[in-house]
Design a protein around this motif. Structure first.
Motif, short mmCIF file in Angstrom:
data_model
loop_
_atom_site.label_atom_id
_atom_site.label_comp_id
_atom_site.label_asym_id
_atom_site.label_seq_id
_atom_site.Cartn_x
_atom_site.Cartn_y
_atom_site.Cartn_z
N UNK A 1 0.81 -1.21 0.00
CA UNK A 1 0.00 0.00 0.00
C UNK A 1 0.85 1.27 0.00
N UNK A 2 2.14 1.16 0.30
CA UNK A 2 3.02 2.32 0.26
C UNK A 2 3.88 2.35 -1.00
N UNK A 3 3.84 1.30 -1.78
CA UNK A 3 4.53 1.29 -3.06
C UNK A 3 6.04 1.14 -2.99
N UNK A 4 6.55 0.61 -1.89
CA UNK A 4 8.01 0.44 -1.77
C UNK A 4 8.53 -0.55 -2.80
N UNK A 5 9.67 -0.22 -3.37
CA UNK A 5 10.35 -1.18 -4.24
C UNK A 5 11.85 -1.19 -3.97
N UNK A 6 12.36 -0.14 -3.32
CA UNK A 6 13.76 -0.08 -2.89
C UNK A 6 13.81 0.64 -1.55
N UNK A 7 14.81 0.34 -0.72
CA UNK A 7 14.94 1.08 0.54
C UNK A 7 15.17 2.56 0.25
N UNK A 8 14.51 3.43 1.02
CA UNK A 8 14.66 4.87 0.80
C UNK A 8 14.52 5.60 2.13
N UNK A 9 15.42 6.54 2.35
CA UNK A 9 15.40 7.38 3.54
C UNK A 9 16.39 8.50 3.28
N UNK A 10 15.97 9.73 3.35
CA UNK A 10 16.86 10.82 2.98
C UNK A 10 17.71 11.34 4.14
N UNK A 11 17.45 10.86 5.34
CA UNK A 11 18.22 11.30 6.50
C UNK A 11 19.25 10.28 6.89
N UNK A 12 19.66 10.36 8.14
CA UNK A 12 20.59 9.38 8.69
C UNK A 12 20.15 9.04 10.10
N UNK A 13 20.65 7.93 10.60
CA UNK A 13 20.44 7.56 11.99
C UNK A 13 21.74 7.89 12.71
N UNK A 14 21.66 8.76 13.71
CA UNK A 14 22.86 9.21 14.43
C UNK A 14 22.88 8.53 15.78
N UNK A 15 23.93 7.77 16.02
CA UNK A 15 24.08 7.03 17.28
C UNK A 15 25.20 7.68 18.10
N UNK A 16 24.81 8.33 19.18
CA UNK A 16 25.80 8.90 20.08
C UNK A 16 26.31 7.76 20.95
N UNK A 17 27.62 7.64 21.06
CA UNK A 17 28.21 6.51 21.79
C UNK A 17 29.30 7.01 22.74
N UNK A 18 29.70 6.15 23.66
CA UNK A 18 30.70 6.55 24.64
C UNK A 18 32.13 6.32 24.16
N UNK A 19 32.33 5.49 23.14
CA UNK A 19 33.68 5.20 22.64
C UNK A 19 33.64 5.05 21.12
N UNK A 20 33.63 6.17 20.44
CA UNK A 20 33.51 6.15 18.98
C UNK A 20 34.70 5.46 18.32
N UNK A 21 35.86 5.53 18.95
CA UNK A 21 37.04 4.86 18.38
C UNK A 21 36.85 3.35 18.35
N UNK A 22 36.28 2.79 19.42
CA UNK A 22 36.03 1.34 19.47
C UNK A 22 35.00 0.95 18.42
N UNK A 23 33.95 1.75 18.25
CA UNK A 23 32.95 1.45 17.21
C UNK A 23 33.57 1.54 15.83
N UNK A 24 34.44 2.51 15.61
CA UNK A 24 35.12 2.63 14.31
C UNK A 24 35.92 1.35 14.03
N UNK A 25 36.68 0.89 15.01
CA UNK A 25 37.46 -0.33 14.82
C UNK A 25 36.56 -1.53 14.54
N UNK A 26 35.42 -1.59 15.18
CA UNK A 26 34.49 -2.70 14.99
C UNK A 26 33.85 -2.68 13.61
N UNK A 27 33.52 -1.49 13.08
CA UNK A 27 32.67 -1.40 11.90
C UNK A 27 33.39 -1.04 10.59
N UNK A 28 34.56 -0.47 10.64
CA UNK A 28 35.19 0.07 9.43
C UNK A 28 35.41 -0.97 8.33
#
Length: 122
Positions: free
Chosen positions: A55-82
């Motif tokens: 009913x919404x006509x989705x055919x591809x993922x779409x979102x014009x914003x971002x999800x911002x996750x504030x974290x206590x150790x961004x360096x550790x998350x960078x190492x985990x995800x890069x």
């Protein structure tokens, strides 16, 4: 009174998205997403995933914003995800007082991770 804002992302393969968020970010779900919907959470962060809706006509993922996750150790998350995701921009300190990076999830949604630089207000 508003109590929470919980993003719901519509994706073509809910079980694959549940697995990605579980493996990459450590989010937990009581469902594998095979029903076409899932609720995930960790450390007070909540996310819902839904299959495309006719009913919404989705055919591809779409979102014009971002999800911002504030974290206590961004360096550790960078190492985990890069090496687990496509990088939008690498770990960097910004003039507006945040040390952050951004990646794309398996469906192309932009996820930003940041920690306030000591002495700065976010």
């Amino acid at each position: 009174m508003l109590q929470a804002l919980v993003p719901m992302l519509r994706v073509p393969d809910v079980p694959a998205a549940v697995a990605w968020y579980r493996d990459a970010l450590g989010l937990e779900s009581c469902s594998d997403g095979s029903e076409g919907w899932a609720f995930l959470q960790r450390d007070g962060i909540e996310l819902m995933l839904s299959a495309f809706n006719a009913h919404e006509g989705d055919c591809v993922p779409a979102f014009t914003g971002s999800l911002y996750l504030r974290c206590d150790d961004v360096d550790a998350w960078w190492q985990r995800l890069k090496d687990r995701a496509r990088v939008c921009y690498p770990l960097e300190a910004f003039d507006y007082g945040m040390r952050e990076f951004a990646i794309y999830d398996l469906n192309g949604f932009l996820l930003q991770f940041g920690t306030p630089i000591s002495g700065s207000a976010p």
